[in-house]
Scaffold this motif. Structure first.
Motif, PDB file in Angstrom:
ATOM      1  N   GLN A   1       9.304   9.258  -6.164  1.00 23.37           N
ATOM      2  CA  GLN A   1       9.837   8.115  -6.888  1.00 23.37           C
ATOM      3  C   GLN A   1      11.047   7.540  -6.140  1.00 23.37           C
ATOM      4  O   GLN A   1      11.155   6.319  -5.951  1.00 23.37           O
ATOM      5  N   TRP A   2      11.943   8.406  -5.726  1.00 23.19           N
ATOM      6  CA  TRP A   2      13.139   8.013  -4.996  1.00 23.19           C
ATOM      7  C   TRP A   2      12.763   7.343  -3.665  1.00 23.19           C
ATOM      8  O   TRP A   2      13.331   6.319  -3.286  1.00 23.19           O
TER       9      TRP A   2
ATOM     10  N   THR B   1       0.827  -1.208   0.000  1.00 26.62           N
ATOM     11  CA  THR B   1       0.000   0.000   0.000  1.00 26.62           C
ATOM     12  C   THR B   1       0.862   1.259   0.000  1.00 26.62           C
ATOM     13  O   THR B   1       0.544   2.225  -0.699  1.00 26.62           O
ATOM     14  N   SER B   2       1.962   1.243   0.732  1.00 21.22           N
ATOM     15  CA  SER B   2       2.817   2.432   0.728  1.00 21.22           C
ATOM     16  C   SER B   2       3.376   2.695  -0.665  1.00 21.22           C
ATOM     17  O   SER B   2       3.511   3.854  -1.075  1.00 21.22           O
ATOM     18  N   ALA B   3       3.657   1.641  -1.428  1.00 15.28           N
ATOM     19  CA  ALA B   3       4.127   1.810  -2.807  1.00 15.28           C
ATOM     20  C   ALA B   3       3.037   2.442  -3.670  1.00 15.28           C
ATOM     21  O   ALA B   3       3.319   3.304  -4.502  1.00 15.28           O
ATOM     22  N   ASN B   4       1.779   2.022  -3.457  1.00 13.68           N
ATOM     23  CA  ASN B   4       0.653   2.620  -4.178  1.00 13.68           C
ATOM     24  C   ASN B   4       0.511   4.104  -3.832  1.00 13.68           C
ATOM     25  O   ASN B   4       0.315   4.938  -4.729  1.00 13.68           O
ATOM     26  N   VAL B   5       0.598   4.415  -2.553  1.00 10.67           N
ATOM     27  CA  VAL B   5       0.442   5.807  -2.104  1.00 10.67           C
ATOM     28  C   VAL B   5       1.551   6.668  -2.714  1.00 10.67           C
ATOM     29  O   VAL B   5       1.273   7.751  -3.254  1.00 10.67           O
ATOM     30  N   LEU B   6       2.782   6.197  -2.641  1.00  9.46           N
ATOM     31  CA  LEU B   6       3.898   6.971  -3.191  1.00  9.46           C
ATOM     32  C   LEU B   6       3.782   7.115  -4.707  1.00  9.46           C
ATOM     33  O   LEU B   6       4.091   8.172  -5.258  1.00  9.46           O
ATOM     34  N   TYR B   7       3.314   6.071  -5.390  1.00  8.69           N
ATOM     35  CA  TYR B   7       3.107   6.168  -6.843  1.00  8.69           C
ATOM     36  C   TYR B   7       2.057   7.233  -7.159  1.00  8.69           C
ATOM     37  O   TYR B   7       2.277   8.079  -8.036  1.00  8.69           O
TER      38      TYR B   7
END
Length: 174
Positions: free
Chosen positions: A58-59, A33-39
């Motif tokens: 992105q970083w 989920t954190s990857a989704n939020v950051l994306y």
């Protein structure tokens, strides 16, 4: 923000299909989920000409989740990253609604051409989708498959190179 809400609702549906009726708080805390939020934050910044801030998100995704998604990669609502480790997506990738990715997925460019993904697509762990191809609606791409040509609507793609899975009349697979 609406896209992120749709992503989280879709993830909740996936959990429910697997028999887990969990709260939105649990979904928010789930792996990926954190990857989704950051994306989604990165895409919002990129769409609003905030390139430096987009690069920061992105970083952060790269170092926090080992997930690299180009700032130009554009996915419709319902984009779900189940496990972010090792995911790499080229900036020119375009994806439709309800795309689900497992860990280690690579969606990449070949000779300046990137894949176009339609709607309702599942991509299994370690799968690779490479080049200027189209993945039609309702396609499943099996774990570790390497897709280098178009996938027709409703197919399941397996193997290296990936081929459509066909069930024989006697029930055996080929």
């Amino acid at each position: 923000m609406d896209n992120l809400k749709a992503d989280l609702r879709r993830k909740k549906q996936i959990f429910a299909q697997d028999g887990a009726d969990v709260s939105m708080l649990r979904i928010f805390m789930a792996d990926g989920t954190s990857a989704n939020v950051l994306y989604r934050c990165m895409r919002w910044c990129a769409n609003h000409q905030l390139g430096l801030l987009a690069y920061f998100f992105q970083w952060t995704n790269k170092f926090l989740n080992a997930c690299v998604i180009g700032s130009g990669a554009d996915f419709a609502p319902g984009f779900v990253i189940m496990h972010p480790m090792g995911i790499v997506i080229n900036s020119k990738v375009v994806g439709g609604y309800n795309i689900t990715l497992e860990s280690g997925v690579v969606i990449g460019d070949e000779k300046g051409q990137s894949p176009i993904l339609a709607n309702n697509i599942f991509v299994g762990a370690g799968a690779k989708i490479i080049g200027g191809l189209t993945v039609a609606d309702d396609v499943k791409i099996g774990a570790n498959a390497v897709l280098t040509k178009n996938a027709d609507k409703g197919t399941t793609m397996l193997g290296i190179p990936a081929e459509a899975y066909v069930k024989k009349n006697d029930g055996a697979a080929s």
